[in-house]
Design an enzyme around this catalytic site. Structure first.
Site, PDB file in Angstrom:
ATOM      1  CD  GLU A 122      24.592  97.632  32.765  1.00 16.36           C
ATOM      2  OE1 GLU A 122      24.081  97.554  31.466  1.00 16.36           O
ATOM      3  OE2 GLU A 122      25.869  97.084  32.779  1.00 16.36           O
TER       4      GLU A 122
ATOM      5  CE  LYS B 139      16.972  90.973  35.846  1.00 17.89           C
ATOM      6  NZ  LYS B 139      16.225  91.203  34.701  1.00 17.89           N
TER       7      LYS B 139
ATOM      8  CG  ASP C 232      10.209  94.260  33.019  1.00 18.06           C
ATOM      9  OD1 ASP C 232      10.635  93.017  32.572  1.00 18.06           O
ATOM     10  OD2 ASP C 232       9.109  94.679  33.648  1.00 18.06           O
TER      11      ASP C 232
ATOM     12  CE1 TYR D  41      22.022  92.661  28.122  1.00 17.24           C
ATOM     13  CE2 TYR D  41      20.149  93.680  28.308  1.00 17.24           C
ATOM     14  CZ  TYR D  41      20.690  92.575  28.221  1.00 17.24           C
ATOM     15  OH  TYR D  41      20.146  91.473  27.912  1.00 17.24           O
TER      16      TYR D  41
ATOM     17  CE  LYS E 154      13.313  89.210  39.024  1.00 10.45           C
ATOM     18  NZ  LYS E 154      12.892  88.995  37.771  1.00 10.45           N
TER      19      LYS E 154
ATOM     20  CB  CYS F  20     -29.188  92.373  42.035  1.00  2.93           C
ATOM     21  SG  CYS F  20     -28.733  92.713  40.523  1.00  2.93           S
TER      22      CYS F  20
ATOM     23  CB  CYS G 272     -32.795  93.997  39.124  1.00  3.09           C
ATOM     24  SG  CYS G 272     -32.063  92.304  39.742  1.00  3.09           S
TER      25      CYS G 272
ATOM     26  CB  CYS H 138     -28.205  89.054  39.825  1.00  4.02           C
ATOM     27  SG  CYS H 138     -29.797  89.555  39.635  1.00  4.02           S
TER      28      CYS H 138
ATOM     29  CB  CYS I 122     -30.861  91.832  36.062  1.00  2.00           C
ATOM     30  SG  CYS I 122     -29.547  92.567  36.901  1.00  2.00           S
TER      31      CYS I 122
HETATM   32  S1  IVH Z   1      23.910  91.608  31.226  1.00  2.00           S
HETATM   33  C1  IVH Z   1      25.966  87.648  30.939  1.00  2.00           C
HETATM   34  N1  IVH Z   1      22.662  93.628  31.581  1.00  2.00           N
HETATM   35  O1  IVH Z   1      18.329  90.278  32.347  1.00  2.00           O
HETATM   36  C2  IVH Z   1      25.376  88.786  31.207  1.00  2.00           C
HETATM   37  N2  IVH Z   1      21.239  91.819  31.360  1.00  2.00           N
HETATM   38  O2  IVH Z   1      19.127  87.326  33.637  1.00  2.00           O
HETATM   39  C3  IVH Z   1      24.269  89.328  30.194  1.00  2.00           C
HETATM   40  N3  IVH Z   1      18.747  92.431  31.259  1.00  2.00           N
HETATM   41  O3  IVH Z   1      17.986  88.076  30.143  1.00  2.00           O
HETATM   42  C4  IVH Z   1      23.313  90.033  30.687  1.00  2.00           C
HETATM   43  N4  IVH Z   1      18.882  94.601  31.575  1.00  2.00           N
HETATM   44  O4  IVH Z   1      18.132  90.089  29.345  1.00  2.00           O
HETATM   45  C5  IVH Z   1      22.504  92.566  31.372  1.00  2.00           C
HETATM   46  N5  IVH Z   1      21.637  95.920  31.951  1.00  2.00           N
HETATM   47  C6  IVH Z   1      21.518  94.568  31.761  1.00  2.00           C
HETATM   48  C7  IVH Z   1      20.250  93.979  31.568  1.00  2.00           C
HETATM   49  C8  IVH Z   1      20.150  92.721  31.657  1.00  2.00           C
HETATM   50  C9  IVH Z   1      18.100  93.403  31.420  1.00  2.00           C
HETATM   51  C10 IVH Z   1      18.259  90.896  31.344  1.00  2.00           C
HETATM   52  C11 IVH Z   1      18.898  90.086  30.119  1.00  2.00           C
HETATM   53  C12 IVH Z   1      18.948  88.755  30.966  1.00  2.00           C
HETATM   54  C13 IVH Z   1      18.466  89.140  32.234  1.00  2.00           C
HETATM   55  C14 IVH Z   1      19.367  88.597  33.370  1.00  2.00           C
END
Ligand code: IVH
Length: 691
Positions: free
Chosen positions: A133, A135, A137, A244, A333, A427, A430, A445, A451
């Site tokens: 899934e 991650k 941000d 999640y 990542k 510059c 000027c 400058c 200027c």
């Molecule tokens: S699962 C025990 N799923 O990424 C597992 N984390 O270090 C719980 N994050 O701080 C996390 N998207 O805040 C999970 N689809 C996702 C996520 C997710 C973002 C963040 C989470 C955590 C960091 C992972």
């Protein structure tokens, strides 16, 4: 429709209220709440608008009116809470019922292969699958639900203890206040609060219009929003919650796959993004990663990787945990996105202190969700170190930050015989010959008084919000006054006459009223305290904090002007370079004349620095990490403003370690060893709060 609020108010006034039953009001309130909840759900979860904004607002207002008149009937989970309006006095620290673990993470596909092979080996022939899934941000939070109702929302904090942000969380439309259908009686829903790009851009645009610093990136902005004191402000931020993870105490049964849990959560009314896939092997996982590495910028919110979890939850226990993260999941990542694009030309910008900043004009290129046309080249050393030639293609990167960076030259595309960039010697504005002070990387400058961008820049700085705060003198007005020959330096502002102003300008000429407003704002600025006047002068290296320290030490402008470099350098936080800049500035006869004129105009040229309170008297703070409400300098200044002392290192004399986010582990360890109390930003705020 019968107007309940009006009707019952009438009863109340007729003192018949005690005689009547509030049951019908309660019923009407429930009916409204239910309907508003349903409409919200359709709008935020299914993108469906079932009524006009007008009708929706009318219902919401009716419910708000009833709640105001019958507070005893108002539900803490009423949809009116979505609008906010309650004030978070401080964010209570709460212990997480289940620690909020983080995940092991990697940038390398090989390590994902290792993870997969290791997991397979540990599970020794058992049948299982993975889920992949996004991650998200953003900021991790945990939501506790009991009997289908949201009871608490807490930030991750340090994983063991977080901040109670329930009031603000209630304003996020994708966080259900009451659950639908069937649900476990007691559980915690975890997910990420993200700031969708569109709302983030709109908010930053508005901030810039209001003269506020724009947010650096959506993640920081989301985190800052959750810590806003005024929940109505948080409601305006249009944040989104992506669920999640689900967990429950012993005795509460959840589905035995992660996929199944999220599916159930969706039915309860959570926003579970549809981009989750069950994967049977490493090939499926790699395909998923590859797809989203390219596709991620087409999402309406930011992601920084992919999370891979073992799908069968009974196997989680078998796999167990390492010191800080589970063995049944890993995060991949994404590397910062990087593109190569031709350098078309270099512009040289002149700042208010004369410093030159070279800027690369690039062939526009799509990167990380926006088109990049420009990027800073920092200074001459940077250009030399990167070995940039005319016509080169440059690598541009954008990581979590919104600001694109030049990270190198794409040497494969370099044309034969191309010439290195020659830094300018004069510059661009000027024509004065540029200077480069010994030991400094930047050119500047020296023609400060002839200027154009420097003159206008200084004027803009002088009238700025943190300086003299003459709001009605924006950049356009200053330019107008400059062109008309009325304002050439900061002292000229105080000689402006009403008759000189009226009729000035071409399209939008200054009228009577705005001339009066302007003169009144100028007059009011004469009350601005000495330390801000000092900051407003725009002396190189003298920022807000430095100005405060100088004002406190010298107490008036004459003592300051009479000080030599050695004495100036005595002042806390004022180094040799700043001391020299201050001394040079006051040695200039033109500047001395300006000071005389400002003094005659009635500006504050003395005044002992007055502390806001003495609440922190006798306490010594060490400050570390990043804060929500302050920059590092601001929080230090605030401590001193309340009578406290700031020190750079932890010792037995330290009263508190004031810990922001992302604090280094060494400081924490040392504080724990020496038994120094650790203070969160919220605790600090309540320590210095009034009353
Ligand atoms: S699962 C025990 N799923 O990424 C597992 N984390 O270090 C719980 N994050 O701080 C996390 N998207 O805040 C999970 N689809 C996702 C996520 C997710 C973002 C963040 C989470 C955590 C960091 C992972």
């Amino acid at each position: 429709m019968f107007d309940w609020a009006g009707g019952l108010e009438l009863y109340r006034r007729m003192d018949l209220f005690s005689a009547i039953d509030t049951e019908p009001v309660r019923r009407r309130m429930d009916e409204l709440a239910e309907e508003i909840d349903r409409l919200n759900y359709e709008y935020y979860m299914n993108d469906r608008s079932l009524v006009s904004d007008f009708e929706f607002d009318a219902m919401l207002r009716e419910l708000q009116d009833l709640e105001r008149q019958y507070p005893e009937l108002a539900s803490p989970l009423s949809p009116t809470k979505r609008v906010g309006g309650e004030v978070n006095k401080s964010f209570r620290q709460v212990q997480h019922r289940f620690p909020m673990l983080s995940l092991g993470n990697t940038y390398s596909i090989e390590e994902i292969e290792d993870f997969e092979a290791r997991t397979r080996k540990l599970l020794d022939g058992k049948e299982f699958s993975y889920t992949c899934e996004l991650k998200y941000d953003g900021v991790a939070i945990g939501l506790t639900y009991r009997h289908g109702r949201l009871v608490q929302a807490v930030t991750r904090g340090n994983g063991a203890v977080g901040d109670d942000i329930t009031l603000n969380a209630k304003t996020i439309p994708t966080i259900p206040l009451k659950l639908r259908g069937e649900y476990p009686d007691d559980f915690e829903a975890r997910g990420e609060v993200v700031y969708p790009f569109e709302a983030f851009d709109a908010m930053n645009k508005q901030r810039e219009e209001e003269g506020l610093e724009p947010f650096a990136n959506p993640r920081n902005a989301a985190s800052g929003s959750l810590k806003l004191q005024d929940s109505a402000e948080c409601a305006k931020r249009k944040l989104m919650f992506c669920m999640y993870f689900m967990m429950a105490p012993d005795g509460v049964t959840l589905p035995d796959t992660h996929f199944g849990r999220l599916e159930w959560a969706r039915q309860m009314g959570f926003k579970v993004q549809p981009y989750i896939k069950e994967c049977k092997d490493i090939k499926d996982i790699k395909d998923f990663i590859e797809y989203w590495d390219k596709e991620r910028w087409n999402l309406p919110f930011g992601i920084d990787g992919i999370v891979i979890k073992v799908n069968q939850t009974p196997l989680w226990e078998a796999l167990g945990l390492t010191a800080k993260s589970p063995r049944w999941a890993i995060a991949y990542k994404f590397k910062a996105e990087r593109v190569s694009t031709p350098l078309e030309s270099i512009s040289y910008q002149v700042g208010r202190t004369g410093v030159i900043t070279p800027v690369a004009n690039l062939r526009p290129v799509w990167l990380g969700g926006t088109t990049v046309k420009r990027a800073t080249l920092v200074n001459a050393d940077f250009i030399a170190k990167m070995d940039i030639h005319i016509g080169d293609h440059l690598f541009i990167e954008k990581g979590g930050e919104i600001i694109p960076k030049v990270v190198g030259v794409d040497f494969e595309q370099r044309r034969e015989g191309s010439m290195p960039v020659q830094y300018i010697v004069r510059c661009p504005e000027c024509g004065a010959e540029l200077v480069r002070a010994e030991g400094e990387a930047g050119h500047y400058c020296p023609n400060a008084d002839g200027c154009h961008p420097q003159i206008i820049g200084r004027l803009e700085h002088f009238v700025g919000r943190k300086a003299m705060d003459i709001e009605s003198l924006g950049p356009e007005r200053l330019e107008l006054l400059y062109k008309a020959g009325l304002v050439r330096n900061i002292a000229d502002i105080y000689d402006l006459k009403r008759e000189q102003l009226i009729g000035l300008g071409e399209e939008s000429t200054i009228q009577d009223k705005s001339a009066d407003n302007l003169l009144a704002a100028i007059e009011a600025s004469k009350q601005v305290p000495f330390e801000r006047v000092l900051f407003a002068l725009g002396i190189r290296y003298v920022g807000e904090v430095g100005a405060k320290k100088l004002a406190r030490y010298f107490k008036n402008i004459d003592a300051l002007m009479g000080a030599d470099v050695a004495e100036l350098a005595q002042v806390e936080d004022v180094g040799e370079v700043t001391a020299k800049a201050v001394s040079d500035w006051f040695a200039n006869p033109l500047h001395r004349e300006i000071i005389t004129r400002l003094r005659m105009a009635g500006l504050q040229m003395s005044g002992v620095w007055k502390m806001e309170s003495e609440k922190l008297e006798g306490m010594t703070f060490v400050v570390s990490g990043v804060f929500e409400h302050f920059s590092r300098e601001e929080i230090k200044a605030d401590i001193e403003n309340h009578g406290g002392k700031v020190s750079g290192s932890i010792s037995g004399k330290t009263t508190y370690l004031l810990a922001g986010e992302k604090m280094g582990p060494e400081k924490l360890k040392k504080a724990e060893k020496l038994g120094v109390k650790i203070l969160s930003e919220a605790e600090y705020l309540s320590l210095t709060a009034e009353g």
